[in-house]
Design a protein around this motif. Structure first.
Motif, PDB file in Angstrom:
ATOM      1  N   ALA A 125     -37.174 -35.472  17.240  1.00 42.63           N
ATOM      2  CA  ALA A 125     -36.442 -34.709  18.257  1.00 42.63           C
ATOM      3  C   ALA A 125     -37.358 -34.165  19.356  1.00 42.63           C
ATOM      4  CB  ALA A 125     -35.685 -33.557  17.598  1.00 42.63           C
ATOM      5  N   PHE A 126     -38.652 -34.104  19.094  1.00 48.62           N
ATOM      6  CA  PHE A 126     -39.620 -33.607  20.070  1.00 48.62           C
ATOM      7  C   PHE A 126     -40.617 -34.696  20.464  1.00 48.62           C
ATOM      8  CE2 PHE A 126     -38.263 -29.687  17.854  1.00 48.62           C
ATOM      9  CZ  PHE A 126     -37.705 -29.047  18.953  1.00 48.62           C
TER      10      PHE A 126
ATOM     11  N   GLY B   7     -33.358 -33.155  11.719  1.00 54.48           N
ATOM     12  CA  GLY B   7     -33.759 -33.329  13.111  1.00 54.48           C
ATOM     13  C   GLY B   7     -34.323 -34.674  13.385  1.00 54.48           C
TER      14      GLY B   7
ATOM     15  N   SER C 183     -33.151 -24.872  11.589  1.00 52.32           N
ATOM     16  CA  SER C 183     -32.070 -25.852  11.427  1.00 52.32           C
ATOM     17  C   SER C 183     -32.306 -26.706  10.184  1.00 52.32           C
ATOM     18  CB  SER C 183     -31.934 -26.725  12.680  1.00 52.32           C
ATOM     19  OG  SER C 183     -32.974 -27.669  12.779  1.00 52.32           O
TER      20      SER C 183
ATOM     21  N   ASP D  43     -38.890 -23.205  20.105  1.00 53.82           N
ATOM     22  CA  ASP D  43     -38.325 -24.519  19.751  1.00 53.82           C
ATOM     23  C   ASP D  43     -38.748 -24.927  18.345  1.00 53.82           C
ATOM     24  OD1 ASP D  43     -37.110 -24.758  22.258  1.00 53.82           O
ATOM     25  OD2 ASP D  43     -38.763 -25.944  23.094  1.00 53.82           O
TER      26      ASP D  43
ATOM     27  N   TYR E 222     -36.171 -25.394  15.239  1.00 55.58           N
ATOM     28  CA  TYR E 222     -36.138 -26.647  14.484  1.00 55.58           C
ATOM     29  C   TYR E 222     -36.251 -26.368  12.986  1.00 55.58           C
ATOM     30  CZ  TYR E 222     -37.691 -30.964  12.373  1.00 55.58           C
ATOM     31  OH  TYR E 222     -37.815 -32.054  11.519  1.00 55.58           O
TER      32      TYR E 222
ATOM     33  N   LEU F 213     -45.340 -29.688  15.019  1.00 56.13           N
ATOM     34  CA  LEU F 213     -45.040 -28.287  15.300  1.00 56.13           C
ATOM     35  C   LEU F 213     -46.248 -27.586  15.922  1.00 56.13           C
ATOM     36  CD1 LEU F 213     -43.061 -27.527  12.039  1.00 56.13           C
ATOM     37  CD2 LEU F 213     -42.115 -27.714  14.353  1.00 56.13           C
TER      38      LEU F 213
ATOM     39  N   ILE G 263     -42.160 -35.049  14.752  1.00 57.26           N
ATOM     40  CA  ILE G 263     -40.740 -34.716  14.787  1.00 57.26           C
ATOM     41  C   ILE G 263     -40.055 -35.550  15.865  1.00 57.26           C
ATOM     42  CG2 ILE G 263     -39.065 -32.862  15.107  1.00 57.26           C
ATOM     43  CD1 ILE G 263     -41.444 -30.973  14.307  1.00 57.26           C
TER      44      ILE G 263
END
Length: 123
Positions: free
Chosen positions: A92-93, A123, A116, A109, A113, A98, A90
């Motif tokens: 964004a991370f 993301g 969203s 978080d 995610y 995950l 991901i």
């Protein structure tokens, strides 16, 4: 709404005759080795077998199932949802998965995610 497929998965990871998760069943469903699950839960590998009621272990298993529940809203097929959790980097991370977020104690978080994504944000 929780999908039928997820509720079946959830029931399959319950330790029969109890209200707790079976570490062995979670490991099997998620395709994880006991050592990997123990590392995720931050417990000794033997704890999975000798102390399945361990609060730390049960909390980690609960977090993993919470993320799987959120992933099921994005990807209703349980095997694809598990693949997403274990393998999809991901951006964004910092391109973590995950599963890595859960291991870092960032379950909220991971769930935010996924929520969203299911709401249509990218993301």
């Amino acid at each position: 709404m929780v999908s039928t497929a997820f509720s079946d998965v959830l029931e399959s990871v319950r330790e029969v005759g109890t209200s707790r998760f079976s570490a062995a069943n979670v490991a099997h469903v998620m395709g994880l080795q006991f050592q990997d699950l123990a590392e995720l839960a931050k417990v000794h590998r033997n704890t999975l077998r000798t102390h399945p009621e361990s609060p730390r272990l049960q909390s980690a298993l609960r977090d993993l199932m919470r993320v799987l529940s959120a992933a099921a809203a994005v990807q209703p097929d349980p095997q694809r949802a598990i693949f997403l959790i274990k393998n999809e980097p991901i951006p964004a991370f910092r391109h973590k998965t995950l599963l890595q977020l859960v291991q870092e104690g960032r379950t909220e978080d991971a769930i935010a995610y996924l929520e969203s994504i299911s709401a249509g944000f990218v993301g």
